[in-house]
Design an enzyme around this catalytic site. Structure first.
Site: not given
Ligand code: IMP
Ligand code: MG
Length: 171
Positions: A95-96, A99, A148, A161
């Site tokens: 996963e990046d 959260d 963010f 990205r």
């Protein structure tokens, strides 16, 4: 265009990816590994990680989309499922960023049902302050503050990205 402030430089990311790859190699000595890349955010990380692991590595893709703030099972839609069976495979979900933990809670439940031999989690970024759903992560790159972030796969409205570093959008 928003002002971007670099949080993690490209070199630090690459060093960290190397470190994680070495840990994985040690934990999976002589075993084939199936990396599950969660589209689209974790593509850059998955590819770099795969290149640095010396085991036999298979890569599979899955895509989910979350909408609204709901329960784990209700708020997430599986947009693209795996194309191959993971039964009896040693699987690592890549996963990046974690959260609230909702995406991964959902995916773990979903993938456990497919009977992999083992299932671990690897994330490049973790925002522990934001956690709502408890997930046990096996490999973490960086813990970051509640900001963010974009770059290295992470987007804001599908842009940024392709940045080789991770940045946050400054005020
Ligand atoms: P969770 O389900 O709340 O853990 O959210 C995880 C997903 O939200 C990630 O896979 C990202 O796609 C997205 N996300 C969470 N935080 C960020 C961020 O700071 N930048 C970009 N995407 C984010
Ligand atoms: Mg994502």
């Amino acid at each position: 265009m928003e002002e971007l402030k670099v949080l993690i430089e490209e070199e630090r990311i690459q060093k960290k990816v190397e470190e994680i790859a070495k840990k994985i190699e040690k934990d999976y000595e002589g075993k084939e590994i199936t990396l599950i890349c969660i589209l689209k955010g974790s593509t850059f990380f998955t590819v770099d990680l795969a290149k640095k692991i010396n085991n036999n590595v298979k890569i599979e893709f899955i895509q989910v989309s979350s909408y609204g703030a709901s329960t784990v099972s209700k708020g997430i839609e599986l947009k693209l499922d795996l194309k191959e069976s993971i039964e009896n495979k040693d699987v690592i979900i890549v996963e990046d960023i974690i959260d609230t933990g909702r995406t991964l809670s959902y995916l773990i439940e979903h993938l456990k049902d497919r009977n992999p031999k083992s299932l671990k989690l690897c994330t490049l970024l973790d925002k522990p302050e934001r956690r709502v759903y408890d997930v046990k992560v096996d490999y973490v790159g960086f813990e970051i503050p509640d900001k963010f972030v974009v770059g290295y796969g992470l987007d804001y409205d599908e842009i940024y990205r392709n940045l080789p570093y991770i940045a946050y959008i400054g005020e």
